[in-house]
Write a protein that holds these residues in place. Sequence first.
Motif, PDB file in Angstrom:
ATOM      1  N   UNK A 167       0.845  -1.198   0.000  1.00 50.52           N
ATOM      2  CA  UNK A 167       0.000   0.000   0.000  1.00 50.52           C
ATOM      3  C   UNK A 167       0.881   1.249   0.000  1.00 50.52           C
ATOM      4  N   UNK A 168       0.381   2.292  -0.655  1.00 55.49           N
ATOM      5  CA  UNK A 168       1.076   3.580  -0.675  1.00 55.49           C
ATOM      6  C   UNK A 168       0.086   4.692  -0.363  1.00 55.49           C
ATOM      7  N   UNK A 169       0.398   5.469   0.663  1.00 61.10           N
ATOM      8  CA  UNK A 169      -0.432   6.607   1.025  1.00 61.10           C
ATOM      9  C   UNK A 169       0.206   7.866   0.438  1.00 61.10           C
ATOM     10  N   UNK A 170      -0.636   8.768  -0.039  1.00 62.68           N
ATOM     11  CA  UNK A 170      -0.123  10.010  -0.624  1.00 62.68           C
ATOM     12  C   UNK A 170      -1.159  11.096  -0.450  1.00 62.68           C
ATOM     13  N   UNK A 171      -0.746  12.344  -0.778  1.00 60.21           N
ATOM     14  CA  UNK A 171      -1.698  13.445  -0.660  1.00 60.21           C
ATOM     15  C   UNK A 171      -1.452  14.469  -1.751  1.00 60.21           C
ATOM     16  N   UNK A 172      -2.467  15.285  -1.965  1.00 63.82           N
ATOM     17  CA  UNK A 172      -2.383  16.415  -2.870  1.00 63.82           C
ATOM     18  C   UNK A 172      -2.865  17.625  -2.090  1.00 63.82           C
ATOM     19  N   UNK A 173      -1.929  18.455  -1.661  1.00 60.51           N
ATOM     20  CA  UNK A 173      -2.285  19.596  -0.815  1.00 60.51           C
ATOM     21  C   UNK A 173      -3.040  20.682  -1.566  1.00 60.51           C
ATOM     22  N   UNK A 174      -2.943  20.686  -2.873  1.00 59.25           N
ATOM     23  CA  UNK A 174      -3.684  21.675  -3.659  1.00 59.25           C
ATOM     24  C   UNK A 174      -5.157  21.279  -3.725  1.00 59.25           C
ATOM     25  N   UNK A 175      -5.392  19.986  -3.897  1.00 61.76           N
ATOM     26  CA  UNK A 175      -6.767  19.510  -4.021  1.00 61.76           C
ATOM     27  C   UNK A 175      -7.354  19.057  -2.695  1.00 61.76           C
ATOM     28  N   UNK A 176      -6.592  19.193  -1.597  1.00 53.34           N
ATOM     29  CA  UNK A 176      -7.068  18.747  -0.274  1.00 53.34           C
ATOM     30  C   UNK A 176      -7.553  17.299  -0.327  1.00 53.34           C
ATOM     31  N   UNK A 177      -6.705  16.450  -0.851  1.00 51.26           N
ATOM     32  CA  UNK A 177      -7.087  15.053  -1.019  1.00 51.26           C
ATOM     33  C   UNK A 177      -5.973  14.129  -0.557  1.00 51.26           C
ATOM     34  N   UNK A 178      -6.378  12.984  -0.083  1.00 50.11           N
ATOM     35  CA  UNK A 178      -5.453  11.936   0.337  1.00 50.11           C
ATOM     36  C   UNK A 178      -5.838  10.660  -0.393  1.00 50.11           C
ATOM     37  N   UNK A 179      -4.845   9.818  -0.639  1.00 49.45           N
ATOM     38  CA  UNK A 179      -5.094   8.615  -1.413  1.00 49.45           C
ATOM     39  C   UNK A 179      -4.460   7.408  -0.742  1.00 49.45           C
ATOM     40  N   UNK A 180      -4.974   6.252  -1.084  1.00 44.78           N
ATOM     41  CA  UNK A 180      -4.361   4.997  -0.663  1.00 44.78           C
ATOM     42  C   UNK A 180      -4.358   4.075  -1.869  1.00 44.78           C
ATOM     43  N   UNK A 181      -3.175   3.884  -2.436  1.00 46.72           N
ATOM     44  CA  UNK A 181      -3.012   2.936  -3.527  1.00 46.72           C
ATOM     45  C   UNK A 181      -2.749   1.567  -2.926  1.00 46.72           C
ATOM     46  N   UNK A 182      -3.618   0.630  -3.240  1.00 45.80           N
ATOM     47  CA  UNK A 182      -3.524  -0.709  -2.673  1.00 45.80           C
ATOM     48  C   UNK A 182      -3.219  -1.704  -3.784  1.00 45.80           C
ATOM     49  N   UNK A 183      -2.057  -2.311  -3.726  1.00 43.23           N
ATOM     50  CA  UNK A 183      -1.638  -3.303  -4.713  1.00 43.23           C
ATOM     51  C   UNK A 183      -1.498  -4.671  -4.054  1.00 43.23           C
ATOM     52  N   UNK A 184      -1.439  -5.688  -4.878  1.00 49.17           N
ATOM     53  CA  UNK A 184      -1.273  -7.068  -4.387  1.00 49.17           C
ATOM     54  C   UNK A 184      -2.268  -7.361  -3.271  1.00 49.17           C
ATOM     55  N   UNK A 185      -3.503  -7.031  -3.507  1.00 48.13           N
ATOM     56  CA  UNK A 185      -4.526  -7.190  -2.475  1.00 48.13           C
ATOM     57  C   UNK A 185      -4.748  -8.650  -2.131  1.00 48.13           C
ATOM     58  N   UNK A 186      -5.037  -8.872  -0.867  1.00 48.50           N
ATOM     59  CA  UNK A 186      -5.277 -10.212  -0.336  1.00 48.50           C
ATOM     60  C   UNK A 186      -6.693 -10.275   0.226  1.00 48.50           C
ATOM     61  N   UNK A 187      -7.258 -11.464   0.324  1.00 48.15           N
ATOM     62  CA  UNK A 187      -8.602 -11.571   0.927  1.00 48.15           C
ATOM     63  C   UNK A 187      -8.666 -10.966   2.333  1.00 48.15           C
ATOM     64  N   UNK A 188      -7.587 -11.044   3.075  1.00 49.90           N
ATOM     65  CA  UNK A 188      -7.587 -10.483   4.433  1.00 49.90           C
ATOM     66  C   UNK A 188      -7.577  -8.957   4.453  1.00 49.90           C
ATOM     67  N   UNK A 189      -7.446  -8.331   3.297  1.00 41.55           N
ATOM     68  CA  UNK A 189      -7.569  -6.878   3.217  1.00 41.55           C
ATOM     69  C   UNK A 189      -9.028  -6.442   3.137  1.00 41.55           C
TER      70      UNK A 189
END
Length: 129
Positions: free
Chosen positions: A68-90
């Motif tokens: 997982x990778x967390x990131x933000x865009x301070x101009x757009x007041x937004x935060x993101x969570x990129x989730x890769x290689x997802x597992x059923x336990x996620x």
Amino acid sequence: QVQLVESGGGSVQAGGSLRLSCAASGYTFSRNCMGWFRQTPGKEREVVAGLYTGSGSTYYADAVKGRFTISRNNVENAMYLQMNSLKPEDTAMYYCAAYVTGYGGGYARNCLGATYNYWGQGTQVTVSS
């Protein structure tokens, strides 16, 4: 009035990817801890990742490091969570959270342990095997 609105959840097969978004409003976005949490029925909510919007410093729970990778865009007041290689336990309801004090900022040495006091409504992520 602080508002957090998540989007981007859905259903995916194991190994797939999803990107969650959190739109924030009502406070100064650029100097706060923000985090992603998740919860499944019958279990306590757990922190997944945290980020300080001022410096961009990121923090991850061991269960998602490297996936997982967390990131933000301070101009757009937004935060993101990129989730890769997802597992059923996620599979869980994922929540966006912000730590906002009375003066608008919200700093913590490690945003995984910040005293989050504002929450979004959640977005469901389902990973099938």
